[in-house]
Design a protein around this motif. Sequence first.
Motif, PDB file in Angstrom:
ATOM      1  N   ARG A  82      41.884  33.914  36.657  1.00  0.00           N
ATOM      2  CA  ARG A  82      42.068  34.020  35.212  1.00  0.00           C
ATOM      3  C   ARG A  82      43.399  33.414  34.758  1.00  0.00           C
TER       4      ARG A  82
ATOM      5  N   ARG B  18      36.983  28.024  32.266  1.00  0.00           N
ATOM      6  CA  ARG B  18      35.725  28.236  31.527  1.00  0.00           C
ATOM      7  C   ARG B  18      34.861  29.296  32.213  1.00  0.00           C
TER       8      ARG B  18
ATOM      9  N   ASP C  27      36.955  32.757  31.639  1.00  0.00           N
ATOM     10  CA  ASP C  27      37.676  33.014  30.386  1.00  0.00           C
ATOM     11  C   ASP C  27      39.173  33.128  30.661  1.00  0.00           C
TER      12      ASP C  27
END
Length: 268
Positions: free
Chosen positions: A6, A30, A33
């Motif tokens: 992340r 992507r 997130d």
Amino acid sequence: MAYPFRRILCPVDFDDNSMQALDTAADFARESDGTVFVLHVVPMILAPTGMPIYVDLYKGQEETARAKLLEIAHKRLDGLKYEVLTHTGEPAGAILNAEKKTSADVIVMATHGRRGFKRFFLGSIAEVVLRESMCPVVTVRCTPAQSDLVGTWMTKNPITATPHEKLASIATKMHAGGFRCVPILNEGVPVGIVTDRDIRQHTGLLDQTEACKAMSETLITVTPSTDIREAARLLRDRKIGGLPVLEDGKLAGVITTGDVLEALTARV
């Protein structure tokens, strides 16, 4: 399953290789997130005393780099969360420090694709980061575009000659085809090359001289996957007009000075 990354740190130096690494970092973001931290390090040169020199110059370079990072991130990370970071100093150390400050889950960086000092410099940075990073490091090995490869520009199925063929015959082939060199094959295997220079050196003896007596036996060769700029360097450094292109030990083609010039001018 989404990647568990992340917070993604991606060092870039604005060349095509690092842009591919940034695209990989974007894919990670992507899937999870995540946030991409785009870092550029301005390498600092040290004076003999060990003190940094040209501080104002480095400040200007860092500001320029930040503006460029913002432009690149806007284009390549559109719709993603990102931050741009700049630093002046030793690249590997700066990357490792940024890893700690950003609490990165992964570092994505390019490696390979360079020559000489730059290749050594980038390679050593990747090696240090791989060895000392506390988080996973993904190295993106970049391959040149097809338009950068010898195989795209070489003359395929070139005219060849045999070791016992007379120079007069070879000269006729060269004149008819506008060639400056002819590979010499023995049972399909390249054993030498006859150039227009060799023909000139045997003027008056072409009917009596066999290729094996005049050819250059120390072959300098490339492969279809050789970068066209490497072929250009070999042609320039060796002062020759053409290079046999070998694939699996067999002749696949010939790359000439004219081919290289066409390739390089097509890039402009």
